[in-house]
Scaffold this active site. Structure first.
Site, PDB file in Angstrom:
ATOM      1  N   ASP A  62       0.757  -1.132   0.061  1.00  0.00           N
ATOM      2  CA  ASP A  62       0.073  -0.022  -0.081  1.00  0.00           C
ATOM      3  C   ASP A  62       0.977   1.376   0.122  1.00  0.00           C
ATOM      4  O   ASP A  62       1.964   1.295  -0.758  1.00  0.00           O
ATOM      5  CB  ASP A  62      -1.041   0.084   1.215  1.00  0.00           C
ATOM      6  CG  ASP A  62      -2.201   0.740   0.979  1.00  0.00           C
ATOM      7  OD1 ASP A  62      -2.251   1.887   0.713  1.00  0.00           O
ATOM      8  OD2 ASP A  62      -3.307  -0.012   0.963  1.00  0.00           O
ATOM      9  N   ASP A  71      -1.793   2.727  17.940  1.00  0.00           N
ATOM     10  CA  ASP A  71      -2.908   1.681  17.823  1.00  0.00           C
ATOM     11  C   ASP A  71      -2.083   0.514  17.114  1.00  0.00           C
ATOM     12  O   ASP A  71      -2.571  -0.691  17.049  1.00  0.00           O
ATOM     13  CB  ASP A  71      -4.436   1.802  16.970  1.00  0.00           C
ATOM     14  CG  ASP A  71      -5.189   3.023  17.792  1.00  0.00           C
ATOM     15  OD1 ASP A  71      -4.773   3.058  19.057  1.00  0.00           O
ATOM     16  OD2 ASP A  71      -6.122   3.436  17.131  1.00  0.00           O
ATOM     17  N   ASP A  81      10.426  -0.506   1.135  1.00  0.00           N
ATOM     18  CA  ASP A  81       9.863   0.668   0.268  1.00  0.00           C
ATOM     19  C   ASP A  81      10.238   0.360  -1.137  1.00  0.00           C
ATOM     20  O   ASP A  81      11.497   0.403  -1.613  1.00  0.00           O
ATOM     21  CB  ASP A  81      10.388   1.707   0.643  1.00  0.00           C
ATOM     22  CG  ASP A  81       9.795   3.082  -0.006  1.00  0.00           C
ATOM     23  OD1 ASP A  81       9.127   2.854  -1.191  1.00  0.00           O
ATOM     24  OD2 ASP A  81      10.105   4.009   0.557  1.00  0.00           O
ATOM     25  N   HIS A  95      -3.326   5.757   3.932  1.00  0.00           N
ATOM     26  CA  HIS A  95      -4.330   4.655   3.684  1.00  0.00           C
ATOM     27  C   HIS A  95      -3.923   3.210   4.153  1.00  0.00           C
ATOM     28  O   HIS A  95      -4.413   2.509   4.616  1.00  0.00           O
ATOM     29  CB  HIS A  95      -4.414   4.569   1.979  1.00  0.00           C
ATOM     30  CG  HIS A  95      -5.551   3.738   1.398  1.00  0.00           C
ATOM     31  ND1 HIS A  95      -5.045   2.330   1.053  1.00  0.00           N
ATOM     32  CD2 HIS A  95      -6.748   3.883   1.331  1.00  0.00           C
ATOM     33  CE1 HIS A  95      -6.188   1.822   0.813  1.00  0.00           C
ATOM     34  NE2 HIS A  95      -7.098   2.302   0.988  1.00  0.00           N
ATOM     35  N   ASN A 192     -14.372   0.163  -6.815  1.00  0.00           N
ATOM     36  CA  ASN A 192     -15.247   1.261  -6.235  1.00  0.00           C
ATOM     37  C   ASN A 192     -16.089   2.033  -7.306  1.00  0.00           C
ATOM     38  O   ASN A 192     -16.452   2.969  -6.899  1.00  0.00           O
ATOM     39  CB  ASN A 192     -14.281   2.085  -5.445  1.00  0.00           C
ATOM     40  CG  ASN A 192     -13.801   1.648  -4.075  1.00  0.00           C
ATOM     41  OD1 ASN A 192     -14.739   0.819  -3.520  1.00  0.00           O
ATOM     42  ND2 ASN A 192     -12.891   2.270  -3.521  1.00  0.00           N
ATOM     43  N   ALA A 202      -7.424  -8.202  -8.283  1.00  0.00           N
ATOM     44  CA  ALA A 202      -8.651  -8.972  -7.745  1.00  0.00           C
ATOM     45  C   ALA A 202      -9.171 -10.317  -8.714  1.00  0.00           C
ATOM     46  O   ALA A 202      -9.439 -11.221  -8.458  1.00  0.00           O
ATOM     47  CB  ALA A 202      -9.784  -8.321  -7.208  1.00  0.00           C
ATOM     48  N   SER A 256     -11.433  -1.252  -0.166  1.00  0.00           N
ATOM     49  CA  SER A 256     -10.184  -1.506   0.400  1.00  0.00           C
ATOM     50  C   SER A 256     -10.431  -2.064   1.765  1.00  0.00           C
ATOM     51  O   SER A 256      -9.697  -2.832   2.265  1.00  0.00           O
ATOM     52  CB  SER A 256      -9.458  -0.159   0.432  1.00  0.00           C
ATOM     53  OG  SER A 256      -8.777   0.319  -0.848  1.00  0.00           O
TER      54      SER A 256
END
Length: 450
Positions: A62, A71, A81, A95, A192, A202, A256
């Site tokens: 991502d 968290d 990277d 994101h 989307n 996908a 997502s």
């Protein structure tokens, strides 16, 4: 070649009373935690009694993952990277951090009662930074990231983006095939745009293609559909971590987020059943899914696939392992889509072939051609009885990917202190529904993806 993220339409959205819950959940003193409607629908605490994802690594390919977010502290590995900018934990978009928090967030504060908690809070996150803005992905780079994740021992790979260049002969497709050959569950979103056509990657063979459902547990109007949808999961009005915002959090809607919840469910299953192959893990996800009260005529359905994920059922239901290649395996000389989602045995197609060869040979020796016809008829009946009713998880069709819209700030509350919520505020029961009615999401459904 650049491509667009199958991301989220992000922003601050008002919560509604559309949830089909038994009653309003107990309110906490944390503003962000109270906005996580998925916790109550899936019943995270019940799931955690079976598995929390311990010992499993989920790679998040991502925009990077900020491991300093309160968290996510202690959950994020060094990673890689692939963009060349340096640090996989430098997430300037937010994101990737958000997806990681839905998978393995552990909250913070007293008893971890504040902030975002993920569905698999003891899983580790392997960050792969493949974009800085969420739109500047390159197929060769994210493909490199997928291969790195496999070589680093990732058990699950989360791909919350779309890549129109990821056709079957692309580097991305080759990387996905590499992951599947090395027993990794790979999950991505359908798109989307609310149109027919599952996005790449996908759409590639063997991928778990995920659509989004909203708070009423219906397919989200912007979730792409069509042949190839595998599963559906919550993806609307999702609160998540985001260190690019002053509050440290954002809220958004998209496949997502649904993808992250499916990846987390796969991590839970891999933690509890380490002997299962990636294909057999997917088999459990499919066999435990539900259509609730939807009148689905054919499985997989073009909107829900094999159904909405049920993590607790995936962990506890008595489901035979099934073939090692799983229900999404593609036809080949050694495998068949007939040994898919509905197969309830551990025999492979090759074993069936051996039985056929042995029986045919015996009949020819005993009774000649007439006997062979009889036995072949019997074999045909046996093989037919072993077939499953589903089809491959991949499909045709394509869609136009859409840009995310960024993540407007949450109320300026900081990480630690949030406005108190009135007792029993939560999510009201819809008009006409008795608070005593059971949560339909946790019931044994009338239709299942089997």
């Amino acid at each position: 070649m650049s491509f667009k993220r199958v991301s989220s339409t992000a922003g601050v959205m008002a919560m509604t009373g559309a949830l089909l819950l038994t009653s309003a959940p107990t309110a906490s003193a944390d503003y962000i935690r109270d906005r996580q409607w998925v916790i109550d629908v899936i019943d995270f605490k019940k799931v955690w009694a079976e598995s929390q994802g311990e010992g499993v690594t989920v790679a998040v390919v991502d925009t990077g993952v900020d491991g300093s977010h309160p968290d996510l502290t202690g959950q994020v590995l060094k990673g890689m990277d692939v963009t060349g900018s340096g640090d996989a934990q430098d997430d300037t978009n937010g994101h990737g951090t958000g997806m990681a928090s839905l998978i393995a967030g552990h909250g913070h504060g007293t008893n971890s009662s504040a902030g975002v908690v993920g569905l698999a809070p003891k899983a580790k996150i392997l960050p792969i930074k493949a974009s800085s803005t969420g739109d500047d992905y390159r197929g060769d780079q994210w493909a490199e990231g997928v291969r790195y994740a496999v070589d680093e021992g990732a058990d699950v790979i989360n791909l919350s983006f779309a890549d129109p260049s990821a056709v079957p002969d692309s580097k991305g497709a080759e990387a996905i095939d590499y992951a599947l050959q090395h027993d990794v569950v790979v999950v991505s979103g359908t798109g989307n745009d609310g149109i027919t056509g599952v996005e790449y990657p996908a759409k590639l063979p063997g991928m778990v293609a995920v659509g989004a459902i909203d708070e009423s547990l219906k397919v989200w109007k912007k979730s792409n559909f069509g042949p190839g949808v595998t599963l559906a999961a919550p993806g609307v009005n999702i609160a998540r971590a985001d260190t690019t915002e002053s509050s440290g959090y954002a809220e958004g809607s998209g496949v997502s987020d649904a993808t992250a919840y499916v990846s987390a469910t796969a991590a839970l299953v891999r933690a509890k059943y380490p002997d299962l192959t990636a294909g057999q893990v997917i088999n459990r996800l499919i066999k435990s899914a539900t259509f609730l009260d939807e009148d689905v005529k054919k499985v997989p359905d073009e909107q829900y696939g094999y159904g909405i994920i049920r993590p607790y059922a995936a962990l506890t239901k008595d489901i035979p392992k099934g073939p090692k290649q799983g229900p999404l395996a593609q036809s080949s000389p050694s495998t068949s889509t007939n040994s898919g989602a509905a197969s309830d045995d551990n025999d492979s197609t090759s074993q069936v072939a051996k039985k056929k060869k042995s029986s045919s040979g015996s009949i020819l020796l005993i009774a000649g051609i007439a006997g062979a016809v009889v036995v072949l008829g019997i074999l045909f009946a046996v093989i037919r009885s072993r077939r499953n009713g589903g089809s491959s998880g991949s499909g045709s069709g394509s869609g136009t990917p859409s840009h995310g819209t960024g993540y407007p700030p949450q109320p300026p509350t900081g990480y630690q202190q949030y406005p108190n919520t009135a007792p029993n505020q939560g999510y009201p029961t819809p008009p006409g529904q008795s608070p005593q009615q059971p949560n339909p999401y946790t019931q044994q459904p009338p239709h299942q993806g089997q």
